[in-house]
Design a protein around this motif. Sequence first.
Motif, PDB file in Angstrom:
ATOM      1  N   ILE A  96      -9.421   8.380   2.323  1.00  0.00           N
ATOM      2  CA  ILE A  96      -8.712   6.886   3.385  1.00  0.00           C
ATOM      3  C   ILE A  96      -8.115   6.625   2.018  1.00  0.00           C
ATOM      4  CG2 ILE A  96     -10.316   7.697   5.605  1.00  0.00           C
ATOM      5  CD1 ILE A  96     -12.133   5.286   4.048  1.00  0.00           C
ATOM      6  N   LYS A  97      -7.292   5.400   2.640  1.00  0.00           N
ATOM      7  CA  LYS A  97      -6.733   4.737   2.422  1.00  0.00           C
ATOM      8  C   LYS A  97      -5.938   3.324   3.130  1.00  0.00           C
ATOM      9  CE  LYS A  97      -2.093   6.458   3.223  1.00  0.00           C
ATOM     10  NZ  LYS A  97      -1.172   7.450   3.167  1.00  0.00           N
ATOM     11  N   GLU A  98      -5.925   2.707   2.456  1.00  0.00           N
ATOM     12  CA  GLU A  98      -6.081   1.259   3.007  1.00  0.00           C
ATOM     13  C   GLU A  98      -3.776   0.837   2.487  1.00  0.00           C
ATOM     14  OE1 GLU A  98      -7.735  -3.575   3.006  1.00  0.00           O
ATOM     15  OE2 GLU A  98      -8.048  -1.662   1.325  1.00  0.00           O
ATOM     16  N   GLU A  99      -3.783   0.494   3.751  1.00  0.00           N
ATOM     17  CA  GLU A  99      -2.268  -0.280   3.794  1.00  0.00           C
ATOM     18  C   GLU A  99      -2.293  -1.242   4.170  1.00  0.00           C
ATOM     19  OE1 GLU A  99      -1.025   3.260   6.515  1.00  0.00           O
ATOM     20  OE2 GLU A  99      -0.361   4.367   5.057  1.00  0.00           O
ATOM     21  N   ILE A 100      -1.913  -1.884   3.916  1.00  0.00           N
ATOM     22  CA  ILE A 100      -1.096  -3.153   4.031  1.00  0.00           C
ATOM     23  C   ILE A 100      -0.344  -3.488   5.406  1.00  0.00           C
ATOM     24  CG2 ILE A 100      -0.291  -5.869   3.699  1.00  0.00           C
ATOM     25  CD1 ILE A 100      -2.898  -4.466   2.465  1.00  0.00           C
ATOM     26  N   ASN A 101      -0.452  -4.768   6.359  1.00  0.00           N
ATOM     27  CA  ASN A 101       0.743  -4.215   8.067  1.00  0.00           C
ATOM     28  C   ASN A 101       1.307  -5.564   7.398  1.00  0.00           C
ATOM     29  OD1 ASN A 101      -0.583  -2.587   8.936  1.00  0.00           O
ATOM     30  ND2 ASN A 101      -2.620  -3.954   9.921  1.00  0.00           N
ATOM     31  N   PRO A 102       2.787  -5.885   8.197  1.00  0.00           N
ATOM     32  CA  PRO A 102       3.997  -6.589   7.914  1.00  0.00           C
ATOM     33  C   PRO A 102       2.987  -8.184   8.114  1.00  0.00           C
ATOM     34  CG  PRO A 102       4.978  -5.054   8.984  1.00  0.00           C
ATOM     35  CD  PRO A 102       3.104  -4.452   9.139  1.00  0.00           C
ATOM     36  N   ASP A 103       1.551  -8.056   8.679  1.00  0.00           N
ATOM     37  CA  ASP A 103       1.035  -9.631   8.619  1.00  0.00           C
ATOM     38  C   ASP A 103      -0.216  -9.974   7.222  1.00  0.00           C
ATOM     39  OD1 ASP A 103      -1.164  -7.567   9.296  1.00  0.00           O
ATOM     40  OD2 ASP A 103      -1.855  -8.369  11.190  1.00  0.00           O
ATOM     41  N   GLY A 104       0.116  -9.219   6.720  1.00  0.00           N
ATOM     42  CA  GLY A 104      -0.636  -9.155   5.656  1.00  0.00           C
ATOM     43  C   GLY A 104      -2.100  -8.355   5.837  1.00  0.00           C
ATOM     44  N   ASN A 105      -2.651  -7.934   6.935  1.00  0.00           N
ATOM     45  CA  ASN A 105      -3.883  -8.001   6.715  1.00  0.00           C
ATOM     46  C   ASN A 105      -4.301  -6.532   6.327  1.00  0.00           C
ATOM     47  OD1 ASN A 105      -5.191 -10.587   7.896  1.00  0.00           O
ATOM     48  ND2 ASN A 105      -4.061  -9.691  10.198  1.00  0.00           N
ATOM     49  N   GLY A 106      -5.148  -5.380   6.044  1.00  0.00           N
ATOM     50  CA  GLY A 106      -5.166  -4.747   6.323  1.00  0.00           C
ATOM     51  C   GLY A 106      -5.924  -3.622   6.648  1.00  0.00           C
ATOM     52  N   ASP A 107      -5.548  -2.702   7.174  1.00  0.00           N
ATOM     53  CA  ASP A 107      -6.433  -1.198   8.087  1.00  0.00           C
ATOM     54  C   ASP A 107      -6.608  -0.202   6.864  1.00  0.00           C
ATOM     55  OD1 ASP A 107      -6.008  -2.664  10.292  1.00  0.00           O
ATOM     56  OD2 ASP A 107      -4.691  -1.804  10.590  1.00  0.00           O
ATOM     57  N   ILE A 108      -7.968   0.222   7.446  1.00  0.00           N
ATOM     58  CA  ILE A 108      -7.827   1.773   6.376  1.00  0.00           C
ATOM     59  C   ILE A 108      -7.984   3.192   7.432  1.00  0.00           C
ATOM     60  CG2 ILE A 108      -9.734   3.212   6.359  1.00  0.00           C
ATOM     61  CD1 ILE A 108     -11.671   0.738   5.501  1.00  0.00           C
ATOM     62  N   VAL A 109      -6.814   4.169   6.628  1.00  0.00           N
ATOM     63  CA  VAL A 109      -6.085   5.248   7.639  1.00  0.00           C
ATOM     64  C   VAL A 109      -6.789   6.661   7.377  1.00  0.00           C
ATOM     65  CG1 VAL A 109      -3.977   3.745   8.574  1.00  0.00           C
ATOM     66  CG2 VAL A 109      -4.025   4.725   6.166  1.00  0.00           C
ATOM     67  N   ILE A 110      -7.287   7.849   7.574  1.00  0.00           N
ATOM     68  CA  ILE A 110      -7.023   8.554   6.651  1.00  0.00           C
ATOM     69  C   ILE A 110      -5.676   8.694   6.347  1.00  0.00           C
ATOM     70  CG2 ILE A 110      -8.945   9.301   9.038  1.00  0.00           C
ATOM     71  CD1 ILE A 110      -7.070  10.801  10.517  1.00  0.00           C
ATOM     72  N   THR A 111      -5.479   9.680   5.441  1.00  0.00           N
ATOM     73  CA  THR A 111      -5.129  10.679   4.986  1.00  0.00           C
ATOM     74  C   THR A 111      -4.156  11.886   5.229  1.00  0.00           C
ATOM     75  OG1 THR A 111      -6.156  11.215   3.177  1.00  0.00           O
ATOM     76  CG2 THR A 111      -5.551   9.767   2.230  1.00  0.00           C
ATOM     77  N   ALA A 112      -3.259  12.468   4.503  1.00  0.00           N
ATOM     78  CA  ALA A 112      -2.925  14.127   4.748  1.00  0.00           C
ATOM     79  C   ALA A 112      -3.933  14.869   4.389  1.00  0.00           C
ATOM     80  CB  ALA A 112      -1.856  13.737   3.913  1.00  0.00           C
ATOM     81  N   LYS A 113      -5.083  14.626   3.401  1.00  0.00           N
ATOM     82  CA  LYS A 113      -5.773  15.301   3.079  1.00  0.00           C
ATOM     83  C   LYS A 113      -6.756  15.374   4.296  1.00  0.00           C
ATOM     84  CE  LYS A 113      -9.187  16.122  -0.993  1.00  0.00           C
ATOM     85  NZ  LYS A 113      -9.828  15.315  -2.073  1.00  0.00           N
ATOM     86  N   THR A 114      -7.367  14.260   5.063  1.00  0.00           N
ATOM     87  CA  THR A 114      -7.982  14.681   5.976  1.00  0.00           C
ATOM     88  C   THR A 114      -7.640  15.317   7.555  1.00  0.00           C
ATOM     89  OG1 THR A 114      -9.075  12.033   5.605  1.00  0.00           O
ATOM     90  CG2 THR A 114      -9.608  12.920   7.737  1.00  0.00           C
ATOM     91  N   GLU A 115      -6.545  15.316   7.369  1.00  0.00           N
ATOM     92  CA  GLU A 115      -5.506  15.809   8.697  1.00  0.00           C
ATOM     93  C   GLU A 115      -5.890  17.133   8.677  1.00  0.00           C
ATOM     94  OE1 GLU A 115      -2.540  12.296   8.949  1.00  0.00           O
ATOM     95  OE2 GLU A 115      -1.651  14.189   7.793  1.00  0.00           O
TER      96      GLU A 115
END
Length: 378
Positions: free
Chosen positions: A78-97
């Motif tokens: 998993i990794k954390e991505e920053i949205n345009p509003d400045g908030n972060g979301d955790i998403v799965i990576t290609a390794k998880t896929e």
Amino acid sequence: MKNNKTYRKGFVFKTYEAPYQSPFDKLFEIFKELITHTSGDFDEAIDWLRELDKEYKLTTAEYTIDDFIEDLKKKGYIKEEINPDGNGDIVITAKTERAIRQQALDNIFGKIKRSGQGNHKSKSSGLGDEHTGDFRAYQFGDALDKVSMTESLKNAQISNGIGDFSLSEEDLVVEDTMHKSQMSTVLMIDISHSMILYGEDRITPAKKVAMALAELITTRYPKDTLDILVFGNDAWQIEIKDLPYLKVGPYHTNTVAGLQLAMDLLRRKRNTNKQIFMITDGKPSCLRLPNGEYYKNSNGLDAHIVNKCYAMAQQARRLHIPITTFMIAQDSYLMQFVRTFTYANQGKAFYTGLKGLGEMIFEDYETNRKKELKDKIS
């Protein structure tokens, strides 16, 4: 001296002991299943995991769900991505896929070993690198490295004897080999609203099958091509990496659009062997008219829509593209539609629930391609 030892043969029965799994591995198996059901939504999958933990005590004081999340980050799942509003979301990576696709392959098709060449054998002999163990006379055009020197020398000795040894073209034999070929496959997945209608989740098993098939082809048959498309009101192509995130929409079922796109994709392929797999649970109920408007009818089988489907099946037949339909429905009038559709294409059809879907796709994938190769080469 007499041996007083007594030797006994028999079976020893012991209590089954499951292979050791670390706390992370145990949770990760469940997490991969949950992330498929949530279409890649990490937060929802973790919420479900916490609920399961409360009920089944999956974790301990030494290893908690939070520890598991930290390990997912450290291991690159998993990794954390920053949205345009400045908030972060955790998403799965290609390794998880990739891990999800591998789990789907294991669950549906069993443990399949990787093939060295990744090609498909036919039942006809000819040029290739799959040895049959049989020998035939040398023919003009055969590569010299295919000549069996041992068998050829033996023939020369039988023909001329050791004292007057000579080797002629008539003595040469080559080891026969099998033709190998490639396959181009398009997998069509119905994402109409009926895939989650009446409280039944049909899209998750369909996704698992698609992921398993994708993993099978990319690992065992790397020289094959696989294109995946989804169809609702329209049809569009998706990538393998998009499969875990696939969701049903408020769509009707435009089977014609799906078949048109599938054949367009296959026309671009140079492989002789081409096929379409279609997973659907409902009747065709939508067409796109030349003016861009949609013609929809969910009441029974609309003759105008159905006849367009039959025409597409016949067109695919003329292009030598067999269609294998996996109908997830038991309605008699839908089964009759599929029978007529299959007859028009001279393809195959399976009428199935969700339980055996993956196994049938795998079996037909293997059997169908071998038959097609035989028909093309013989």
